[in-house]
Motif scaffolding. Structure first.
Motif, PDB file in Angstrom:
ATOM      1  N   ALA A 266       0.838  -1.204   0.000  1.00  0.00           N
ATOM      2  CA  ALA A 266       0.000   0.000   0.000  1.00  0.00           C
ATOM      3  C   ALA A 266       0.867   1.246   0.000  1.00  0.00           C
ATOM      4  CB  ALA A 266      -0.916  -0.004   1.219  1.00  0.00           C
ATOM      5  N   THR A 267       0.598   2.152  -0.937  1.00  0.00           N
ATOM      6  CA  THR A 267       1.345   3.408  -1.001  1.00  0.00           C
ATOM      7  C   THR A 267       0.713   4.489  -0.135  1.00  0.00           C
ATOM      8  OG1 THR A 267       0.094   3.988  -2.995  1.00  0.00           O
ATOM      9  CG2 THR A 267       2.219   2.920  -3.312  1.00  0.00           C
ATOM     10  N   MET A 268      -0.598   4.434   0.008  1.00  0.00           N
ATOM     11  CA  MET A 268      -1.311   5.367   0.887  1.00  0.00           C
ATOM     12  C   MET A 268      -2.271   4.559   1.756  1.00  0.00           C
ATOM     13  SD  MET A 268      -2.076   8.710  -1.535  1.00  0.00           S
ATOM     14  CE  MET A 268      -2.789   7.774  -2.901  1.00  0.00           C
ATOM     15  N   PRO A 269      -1.748   3.849   2.760  1.00  0.00           N
ATOM     16  CA  PRO A 269      -2.581   2.929   3.544  1.00  0.00           C
ATOM     17  C   PRO A 269      -3.725   3.636   4.254  1.00  0.00           C
ATOM     18  CG  PRO A 269      -0.438   3.268   4.588  1.00  0.00           C
ATOM     19  CD  PRO A 269      -0.353   3.893   3.246  1.00  0.00           C
ATOM     20  N   VAL A 270      -4.913   3.060   4.115  1.00  0.00           N
ATOM     21  CA  VAL A 270      -6.096   3.634   4.759  1.00  0.00           C
ATOM     22  C   VAL A 270      -6.112   3.241   6.229  1.00  0.00           C
ATOM     23  CG1 VAL A 270      -7.456   3.647   2.647  1.00  0.00           C
ATOM     24  CG2 VAL A 270      -7.505   1.636   4.135  1.00  0.00           C
ATOM     25  N   THR A 271      -6.762   4.064   7.031  1.00  0.00           N
ATOM     26  CA  THR A 271      -6.906   3.779   8.453  1.00  0.00           C
ATOM     27  C   THR A 271      -8.355   3.999   8.847  1.00  0.00           C
ATOM     28  OG1 THR A 271      -6.369   6.063   9.074  1.00  0.00           O
ATOM     29  CG2 THR A 271      -4.543   4.509   8.955  1.00  0.00           C
ATOM     30  N   GLY A 272      -8.774   3.315   9.905  1.00  0.00           N
ATOM     31  CA  GLY A 272     -10.117   3.506  10.426  1.00  0.00           C
ATOM     32  C   GLY A 272     -11.178   2.813   9.601  1.00  0.00           C
ATOM     33  N   GLY A 273     -12.315   2.586  10.233  1.00  0.00           N
ATOM     34  CA  GLY A 273     -13.451   2.003   9.547  1.00  0.00           C
ATOM     35  C   GLY A 273     -13.327   0.504   9.339  1.00  0.00           C
ATOM     36  N   LYS A 274     -14.328  -0.041   8.664  1.00  0.00           N
ATOM     37  CA  LYS A 274     -14.388  -1.486   8.455  1.00  0.00           C
ATOM     38  C   LYS A 274     -13.262  -1.997   7.568  1.00  0.00           C
ATOM     39  CE  LYS A 274     -19.447  -1.554   8.922  1.00  0.00           C
ATOM     40  NZ  LYS A 274     -20.725  -1.848   8.238  1.00  0.00           N
ATOM     41  N   ILE A 275     -12.963  -1.251   6.504  1.00  0.00           N
ATOM     42  CA  ILE A 275     -11.937  -1.702   5.565  1.00  0.00           C
ATOM     43  C   ILE A 275     -10.613  -1.942   6.275  1.00  0.00           C
ATOM     44  CG2 ILE A 275     -10.421  -0.852   3.733  1.00  0.00           C
ATOM     45  CD1 ILE A 275     -12.876  -1.995   2.564  1.00  0.00           C
ATOM     46  N   SER A 276     -10.175  -0.977   7.051  1.00  0.00           N
ATOM     47  CA  SER A 276      -8.891  -1.095   7.751  1.00  0.00           C
ATOM     48  C   SER A 276      -8.916  -2.241   8.756  1.00  0.00           C
ATOM     49  CB  SER A 276      -8.569   0.228   8.463  1.00  0.00           C
ATOM     50  OG  SER A 276      -7.363   0.134   9.193  1.00  0.00           O
ATOM     51  N   ALA A 277     -10.039  -2.388   9.477  1.00  0.00           N
ATOM     52  CA  ALA A 277     -10.136  -3.437  10.492  1.00  0.00           C
ATOM     53  C   ALA A 277     -10.103  -4.825   9.859  1.00  0.00           C
ATOM     54  CB  ALA A 277     -11.422  -3.260  11.300  1.00  0.00           C
ATOM     55  N   TYR A 278     -10.890  -5.013   8.799  1.00  0.00           N
ATOM     56  CA  TYR A 278     -10.908  -6.325   8.154  1.00  0.00           C
ATOM     57  C   TYR A 278      -9.553  -6.645   7.515  1.00  0.00           C
ATOM     58  CZ  TYR A 278     -15.936  -6.818   8.814  1.00  0.00           C
ATOM     59  OH  TYR A 278     -17.198  -6.958   9.358  1.00  0.00           O
ATOM     60  N   ALA A 279      -8.884  -5.635   6.982  1.00  0.00           N
ATOM     61  CA  ALA A 279      -7.549  -5.861   6.417  1.00  0.00           C
ATOM     62  C   ALA A 279      -6.565  -6.282   7.504  1.00  0.00           C
ATOM     63  CB  ALA A 279      -7.057  -4.595   5.711  1.00  0.00           C
ATOM     64  N   MET A 280      -6.678  -5.674   8.682  1.00  0.00           N
ATOM     65  CA  MET A 280      -5.792  -6.049   9.783  1.00  0.00           C
ATOM     66  C   MET A 280      -6.059  -7.484  10.233  1.00  0.00           C
ATOM     67  SD  MET A 280      -5.203  -4.261  13.517  1.00  0.00           S
ATOM     68  CE  MET A 280      -4.296  -2.898  12.792  1.00  0.00           C
ATOM     69  N   VAL A 281      -7.336  -7.845  10.299  1.00  0.00           N
ATOM     70  CA  VAL A 281      -7.684  -9.225  10.676  1.00  0.00           C
ATOM     71  C   VAL A 281      -7.120 -10.204   9.662  1.00  0.00           C
ATOM     72  CG1 VAL A 281      -9.591 -10.860  10.916  1.00  0.00           C
ATOM     73  CG2 VAL A 281      -9.734  -8.616  11.996  1.00  0.00           C
ATOM     74  N   ARG A 282      -7.364  -9.916   8.391  1.00  0.00           N
ATOM     75  CA  ARG A 282      -6.967 -10.840   7.328  1.00  0.00           C
ATOM     76  C   ARG A 282      -5.449 -10.944   7.159  1.00  0.00           C
ATOM     77  NH1 ARG A 282      -7.622  -9.175   1.170  1.00  0.00           N
ATOM     78  NH2 ARG A 282      -5.772  -8.047   1.863  1.00  0.00           N
ATOM     79  N   ASP A 283      -4.770  -9.801   7.271  1.00  0.00           N
ATOM     80  CA  ASP A 283      -3.347  -9.762   6.928  1.00  0.00           C
ATOM     81  C   ASP A 283      -2.403  -9.803   8.128  1.00  0.00           C
ATOM     82  OD1 ASP A 283      -4.193  -9.526   4.301  1.00  0.00           O
ATOM     83  OD2 ASP A 283      -4.109  -7.332   4.320  1.00  0.00           O
ATOM     84  N   ASN A 284      -2.924  -9.580   9.350  1.00  0.00           N
ATOM     85  CA  ASN A 284      -2.039  -9.530  10.510  1.00  0.00           C
ATOM     86  C   ASN A 284      -2.460 -10.467  11.641  1.00  0.00           C
ATOM     87  OD1 ASN A 284      -2.087  -6.381   9.388  1.00  0.00           O
ATOM     88  ND2 ASN A 284      -0.048  -7.169   9.810  1.00  0.00           N
ATOM     89  N   LEU A 285      -3.622 -10.214  12.209  1.00  0.00           N
ATOM     90  CA  LEU A 285      -4.024 -10.954  13.409  1.00  0.00           C
ATOM     91  C   LEU A 285      -4.205 -12.445  13.142  1.00  0.00           C
ATOM     92  CD1 LEU A 285      -6.586  -8.469  15.010  1.00  0.00           C
ATOM     93  CD2 LEU A 285      -4.239  -8.928  15.730  1.00  0.00           C
TER      94      LEU A 285
END
Length: 488
Positions: A266-285
């Protein structure tokens, strides 16, 4: 005659203004329960020789509080999702006090081996130890599969969120365009402004946003991170579902105007909201827990591996009671997907034609690995080694963030503790964020919300004004009638 005519005009204007104001009050009261409705006010001006008229319908608003509400809603929504997912993930490893947890199943396996050690001739106790081993393997299998399902669910939720963002941006274009075109005209834009704000609130739950107001009340929308979402027209938000995500496989990135805003690239990573949370779940947690499960599986296969009993040893170590990929895993490697592969060795499974007594005798790797070469029914050494192996300290790699030296049992407890700590932190963070959102909503409601008591009081004042104008109108009418009689 001119004075009576002027009085009549003023009275009629007063009646018209009171009627218009009463209609606004009625509009406020009927929408009092709508959190997206802002209180409206009829702005009255007095024109020379014309009396009072409604100049415009204004709405109560506070841009700073609205921005705070959107920011807090984005933060709260994302943290709620992470908290909920961590609760789901914590059920996979379980509470150590729970009989179905991974640490508990390891403890039961060790207890079964200790019991079998006391009576190594018992086929029933050998079978109990094998069944306990099967339970551990199946527990790791189920947890690994569920982690992959969590990742796939998050991936699908990202796709759903991307669709909602595109839909909301399309709606925003229509409403924002009507507001821009209506600026400077006599049109009542207050409802359109309410609708635009409500769309922004919904959008902020999907993705963190910032807004800028340009001339003619035109609004630009940026994602937190810098990507433009709306500038005169919606920007394309695209996402291709990754499908079922096996351990170690990466997920697709969300794109804004073709630029990745989630994932490692990601060149301009989004933060906050559902998109960021689901991405964190899928890609990190979820991947982190998956790696921890894989390390447990690797540790289990190594703990129960067989080595050459002869000295000097000439045979390599091989898989024993537990099998994985077919070769002995290294704890220094990630062993991605091993928790989904680990299984009970069929040579020890009576259901598959095996013998549970191999736990006592050894020989999973062939004749060269047999420990009970004399065929003694009371042979205990190998059983004791396997029971002790669960408590043997090993050097785990730093995969999954739980590296260092630990026994297999302690490593499983560390995984449970890590997950529980993350769950508690997420829950606390969500509660704090939800409190901030609630306060921001209440503060905005104090300014933009409708107070029914206040509206009723205003309505009583308008009724008096209406009565006064009606009285003036009646008096003027009576005077004109008298005048016409006198002239006639």
């Amino acid at each position: 005659m001119a004075s009576l005519s002027s009085a009549l005009n003023y009275a009629l204007a007063g009646l018209s203004a009171s009627t218009a104001q009463s209609a606004v009050v009625s509009r406020n009261v009927s929408s009092a329960g709508d959190e997206n409705y802002s209180r409206k006010t009829a702005e009255i001006v007095s024109l020379p020789n014309a009396g009072p008229v409604v100049a415009q319908i204004s709405r109560s608003s506070d841009r700073l509080l609205l921005d705070k509400l959107m920011s807090s809603a984005s933060d709260s929504t994302g943290k709620r999702i992470i908290s909920d997912v961590l609760v789901r993930m914590s059920g996979l490893t379980g509470d150590p006090q729970d009989d179905q947890s991974i640490p508990a199943t390891l403890g039961k396996l060790q207890d079964a081996l200790r019991t079998y050690e006391q009576n190594p001739s018992s086929a029933a106790l050998a079978q109990s130890a094998v069944e306990a081993a099967r339970t551990v393997a199946e527990k790791l299998n189920a947890a690994s599969v569920e982690v992959s399902a969590i990742r796939s669910d998050a991936d699908k939720s990202m796709a759903d969120s991307a669709d909602r963002i595109n839909s909301l941006l399309s709606q925003f274009k229509v409403v924002n365009g009507s507001i821009v075109r209506g600026q400077g005209s006599a049109s009542d834009l207050s409802d359109a402004l309410d609708q635009r704000d409500s769309i922004l609130k919904l959008l902020s739950e999907e993705i963190g946003i910032r807004t800028t107001v340009r001339p003619n009340n035109d609004v630009l929308i940026y994602a937190e991170g810098g990507a433009v979402l709306f500038e005169g027209s919606p920007r394309s938000v695209s996402f291709t579902m990754s499908g079922y995500l096996s351990p170690g496989s990466p997920g697709n990135s969300l794109l804004i105007d073709g630029v990745p805003v989630t994932g490692t690239n990601a060149t301009m990573p989004v933060t906050g909201g559902k998109i960021s949370a689901y991405a964190m779940v899928r890609d990190n947690l979820a991947p982190q827990l998956s790696l921890q499960l894989d390390q447990m599986a690797a540790g289990l296969i190594n703990a129960f591996a067989e080595s050459d009993p002869q000295l000097p040893a000439s045979l390599p170590e091989v898989e024993g009671l537990f099998q994985g990929s077919g070769t002995l895993p290294s704890l220094a490697d990630s062993n991605s997907g091993l928790a989904a592969q680990i299984r009970l060795n069929p040579l020890a499974d009576p259901d598959q034609g095996g013998s549970a007594l191999l736990v006592r005798d050894g020989g999973f790797g062939g004749a060269g690995y047999v420990r009970n070469t004399a065929g003694q029914s009371g042979f205990q050494a190998r059983i004791a080694e396997l029971a002790d192996a669960i408590d043997t300290t090993r050097s785990f790699g730093n995969w999954g963030g739980l590296g260092g030296t630990a026994s297999l049992k302690d490593f499983s407890l560390k995984a449970v503790s890590w997950l529980e700590a993350r769950r508690q932190d997420a829950q606390s963070s969500y509660q704090a964020a939800a409190t901030v959102q609630s306060r921001a909503a209440n503060s905005l409601a104090q300014i933009t919300g409708v107070n029914v008591d206040q509206e009723m009081s205003t309505l009583l004042d308008l009724e008096k004004s209406y009565q006064a104008s009606s009285k003036v109108l009646s008096i003027v009418n009576s005077m004109l009638a008298t005048l016409f009689e006198a002239v006639g």
